[in-house]
Design an enzyme around this catalytic site. Structure first.
Site, PDB file in Angstrom:
ATOM      1  N   GLU A  14      -1.314  10.539  -2.682  1.00 34.30           N
ATOM      2  CA  GLU A  14      -2.539   9.751  -2.443  1.00 34.30           C
ATOM      3  C   GLU A  14      -2.527   8.992  -1.126  1.00 34.30           C
ATOM      4  O   GLU A  14      -3.572   8.733  -0.547  1.00 34.30           O
ATOM      5  CB  GLU A  14      -2.797   8.776  -3.599  1.00 34.30           C
ATOM      6  CG  GLU A  14      -1.709   7.763  -3.898  1.00 34.30           C
ATOM      7  CD  GLU A  14      -0.601   8.313  -4.787  1.00 34.30           C
ATOM      8  OE1 GLU A  14      -0.605   9.524  -5.060  1.00 34.30           O
ATOM      9  OE2 GLU A  14       0.275   7.539  -5.185  1.00 34.30           O
ATOM     10  N   THR A  27     -22.878 -19.820   5.499  1.00 35.38           N
ATOM     11  CA  THR A  27     -22.533 -19.162   6.767  1.00 35.38           C
ATOM     12  C   THR A  27     -22.457 -20.186   7.893  1.00 35.38           C
ATOM     13  O   THR A  27     -21.514 -20.196   8.689  1.00 35.38           O
ATOM     14  CB  THR A  27     -23.573 -18.072   7.104  1.00 35.38           C
ATOM     15  OG1 THR A  27     -23.523 -17.090   6.088  1.00 35.38           O
ATOM     16  CG2 THR A  27     -23.310 -17.432   8.448  1.00 35.38           C
ATOM     17  N   LYS A  69     -29.563 -17.682   1.057  1.00 34.43           N
ATOM     18  CA  LYS A  69     -29.151 -18.967   1.616  1.00 34.43           C
ATOM     19  C   LYS A  69     -28.169 -18.809   2.779  1.00 34.43           C
ATOM     20  O   LYS A  69     -27.164 -18.114   2.654  1.00 34.43           O
ATOM     21  CB  LYS A  69     -28.490 -19.809   0.505  1.00 34.43           C
ATOM     22  CG  LYS A  69     -29.494 -20.283  -0.552  1.00 34.43           C
ATOM     23  CD  LYS A  69     -30.465 -21.241   0.113  1.00 34.43           C
ATOM     24  CE  LYS A  69     -31.384 -21.935  -0.852  1.00 34.43           C
ATOM     25  NZ  LYS A  69     -32.411 -22.704  -0.117  1.00 34.43           N
ATOM     26  N   HIS A 112       4.173  10.267  -3.196  1.00 33.49           N
ATOM     27  CA  HIS A 112       2.823   9.717  -3.433  1.00 33.49           C
ATOM     28  C   HIS A 112       1.812  10.458  -2.556  1.00 33.49           C
ATOM     29  O   HIS A 112       1.529  10.008  -1.449  1.00 33.49           O
ATOM     30  CB  HIS A 112       2.787   8.232  -3.084  1.00 33.49           C
ATOM     31  CG  HIS A 112       3.669   7.392  -3.938  1.00 33.49           C
ATOM     32  ND1 HIS A 112       3.185   6.607  -4.956  1.00 33.49           N
ATOM     33  CD2 HIS A 112       5.012   7.216  -3.932  1.00 33.49           C
ATOM     34  CE1 HIS A 112       4.196   5.983  -5.534  1.00 33.49           C
ATOM     35  NE2 HIS A 112       5.310   6.326  -4.942  1.00 33.49           N
ATOM     36  N   CYS A 135       5.464   9.943  -9.003  1.00 36.16           N
ATOM     37  CA  CYS A 135       6.691   9.144  -8.904  1.00 36.16           C
ATOM     38  C   CYS A 135       7.221   8.796 -10.302  1.00 36.16           C
ATOM     39  O   CYS A 135       7.758   9.659 -10.971  1.00 36.16           O
ATOM     40  CB  CYS A 135       6.450   7.922  -8.031  1.00 36.16           C
ATOM     41  SG  CYS A 135       7.963   7.327  -7.264  1.00 36.16           S
ATOM     42  N   GLY A 142       5.590   8.632 -12.830  1.00 31.34           N
ATOM     43  CA  GLY A 142       4.862   9.559 -13.704  1.00 31.34           C
ATOM     44  C   GLY A 142       5.573  10.896 -13.810  1.00 31.34           C
ATOM     45  O   GLY A 142       5.574  11.544 -14.855  1.00 31.34           O
TER      46      GLY A 142
HETATM   47  N1  GLN Z   1      10.751   3.101 -10.525  1.00 33.38           N
HETATM   48  C1  GLN Z   1      10.892   4.431 -10.060  1.00 33.38           C
HETATM   49  C2  GLN Z   1      11.920   4.530  -8.946  1.00 33.38           C
HETATM   50  O1  GLN Z   1      12.232   3.548  -8.311  1.00 33.38           O
HETATM   51  C3  GLN Z   1       9.579   5.016  -9.615  1.00 33.38           C
HETATM   52  C4  GLN Z   1       8.981   4.324  -8.426  1.00 33.38           C
HETATM   53  C5  GLN Z   1       7.519   4.612  -8.213  1.00 33.38           C
HETATM   54  O2  GLN Z   1       6.829   5.038  -9.124  1.00 33.38           O
HETATM   55  N2  GLN Z   1       7.027   4.343  -7.027  1.00 33.38           N
HETATM   56  O3  GLN Z   1      12.418   5.580  -8.670  1.00 33.38           O
END
Ligand code: GLN
Length: 533
Positions: free
Chosen positions: A512, A194, A190, A510, A384, A386
């Site tokens: 990633e 659009t 359809k 990080h 982090c 983690g």
């Molecule tokens: N809360 C933690 C800190 O501020 C880890 C932050 C995070 O995982 N980006 O240090």
């Protein structure tokens, strides 16, 4: 003056059609034709940046090299283009109003009434052009968040209209992405939604130049002709964007549909060399035809919304392809580990990643997962928070520091193994005040991290307020958890490892954010490899 050309990408009918992916795919094609290009995102919300947004609201907050907290679409731009973006690539309504109000308070408007037109639209246009100015680009693609017709995006649409008028149609192109729904009952695609959405743009003074139609079935010539006629665009400017199994296939599809070629023609630019996408196609092939499968658990507390961990999931796709392996990422709610049989929930996993995060909720489960990985010799990557959880777990269970904690979770803990960074003390304002962006890290050669990076010094992106408390470092190292990566300027611990373990790495940064199709991140590659063995 350097003459940059501008392409705007708007969306109609529904949100989440993939404007970010279309923008990134077009940019990728233009880049491979030899053009210098970047992509910006204009976000209509009033937050100054998404740093203060709960991930449930808007998905992950992406951090750039220069420490800007930005929309997750910037992650797609970097992963596709393999070039860094910056603060200038993400503009929000909050930012625009903040500048205009600051100007007004300074008295810059000399007694004028401050209005949406011209003051807000001028500020939007200034910011759109600013990205081009700082980088001397051939083409800037600007994605406009939201859907046409939203009250919030009106000033942006009006700014595009003005720019088109000021710069001329050969310097400014509007691509509108819409949905062509398929009605199963009648077996038809359809086009009416659009047509309506293009009318909304026209009411706002904009005639789109190219239409990209998202669809689950291939578009017939009849449909393309009908859309062209009713929406006032050329036949060749009706581009099909059919559903695919991986977003990384979209540049290849757009190449087939000649989106880049049509765009260049309309901008009066030479087509350049045909886009060469051999490594890209090889990557897509590997993603689609893995030789092996590995099950990795992502332990987080925002798992209901996959976008909350976008960069991590994408980094696994890149690293998986490098290992010719599909990473079957299991999203596990950390709170679900707080009761019941943990073994039963985690024993199917070949690797465990504990995700970043903030605040108390879900912490217990993350610590349980870190303990499980350590005790069962399961490859572990802590990002982090983690990493901080693995430190807390090690303190409590190996160093027998009862109630050891991060002062984020328990300010009165007798063993503050993770503590607020000195420069964070006394900060009251929350927005934009974390330790953000690229900082360097120096690593020791005897580590799994070195085996991954193969260099001694590198930089990675950060977003945190707390850090490993160096007061306890000796205790940790004696007991078998080592600080293998340190920031050379401040001495801040960047990486913790357990050398006696198969592969146990916690990073304060990080990784990633820096993983791209062309440069998959070495830590993720190694983590996947360790999990495969
Ligand atoms: N809360 C933690 C800190 O501020 C880890 C932050 C995070 O995982 N980006 O240090």
């Amino acid at each position: 003056m350097f003459a940059t050309k501008y392409i705007f990408v708007t969306g109609g009918v529904t949100s989440s059609l993939g404007k970010g992916i279309i923008s990134a795919s077009l940019a990728k094609l233009l880049q491979s034709r030899g053009y210098k290009v970047t992509i910006s995102k204009l976000d209509p919300y009033i937050n100054v940046d998404p740093g203060t947004l709960n991930p449930y609201e808007h998905g992950e907050c992406y951090v750039t090299e220069d420490g800007a907290e930005t929309d997750l679409d910037l992650g797609h731009y970097e992963r596709f283009l393999n070039i860094p973006t910056s603060q200038a690539n993400n503009v929000t309504t909050g930012m625009v109003y903040q500048s205009v109000i600051n100007n007004e308070r300074r008295g810059d408007y000399l007694g004028k009434t401050v209005q949406v037109i011209p003051h807000i639209t001028d500020e939007i246009k200034r910011r759109i052009k600013y990205v081009a100015k700082i980088n001397e680009l051939d083409i800037v693609i600007t994605e406009i968040g939201g859907t046409v017709g939203d009250i919030e995006s009106l000033p942006y649409i009006e700014s595009v209209r003005q720019l088109k008028w000021e710069l001329g149609t050969s310097n400014c192109l509007v691509i509108h992405l819409t949905l062509v729904p398929y009605l199963a009952t009648t077996g038809e695609l359809k086009t009416k939604p659009t047509q309506h959405s293009v009318k909304v743009l026209q009411e706002n003074g904009i005639q789109p130049d190219i239409l990209v139609l998202r669809t689950e079935k291939s578009l017939s010539d009849d449909i393309r002709n009908k859309v062209a006629l009713f929406c006032n665009v050329e036949y060749k400017s009706v581009i099909e964007s059919i559903n695919v199994s991986t977003i990384y296939e979209v540049p290849l599809l757009m190449k087939k549909e000649r989106l880049d070629y049509v765009a260049l023609q309309k901008l009066g630019l030479a087509p350049g060399k045909e886009p060469e996408l051999i490594p890209w196609s090889q990557f897509v092939n590997k993603v689609k035809n893995p030789k092996q499968m590995v099950k990795i658990g992502l332990i987080g507390k925002y798992v209901e919304l996959r976008d909350a961990y976008k960069s991590i999931s994408e980094a696994f796709i890149h690293a998986g392809a490098m290992n010719e392996c599909k990473v079957d990422l299991k999203f596990i709610h950390s709170e679900s580990l707080e009761e019941g049989d943990v073994d039963e929930k985690l024993n199917e996993l070949q690797g465990i990643l504990v995700a970043p995060g903030f605040g108390n909720r879900g912490i217990k489960g993350k610590i349980i997962a870190a303990k499980y990985a350590r005790e069962h010799n399961v490859p572990y990557l802590g990002i982090c928070l983690g990493m901080q959880c693995s430190v807390i777990e090690f303190a409590r269970n190996v160093l027998t520091m009862k109630d050891a904690d991060s002062t984020e979770m328990n300010p009165k803990t007798p063993f503050p193994v993770i503590d607020l960074m000195e420069e964070q003390k006394g900060l009251i304002q929350k927005g934009g005040t974390m330790r953000l962006g690229a900082y360097s890290c120096k690593i020791c050669k005897e580590s799994n991290t070195f085996k991954a990076y193969n260099i001694i010094k590198f930089s990675e992106r950060h977003r945190h307020r707390y850090e490993f408390n160096n007061k306890y470092l000796e205790d940790f190292e004696k007991a078998g958890m080592k600080a293998v990566g340190i920031n050379p300027e401040s001495g801040l611990v960047e990486i913790m490892e357990i050398p006696g373990h198969k592969w146990y790495v916690g990073v304060q940064f990080h990784p990633e954010y820096k993983s791209t199709v062309i440069n998959p991140h070495p830590l993720y590659i190694r983590f996947v490899k360790a999990s495969m063995q």
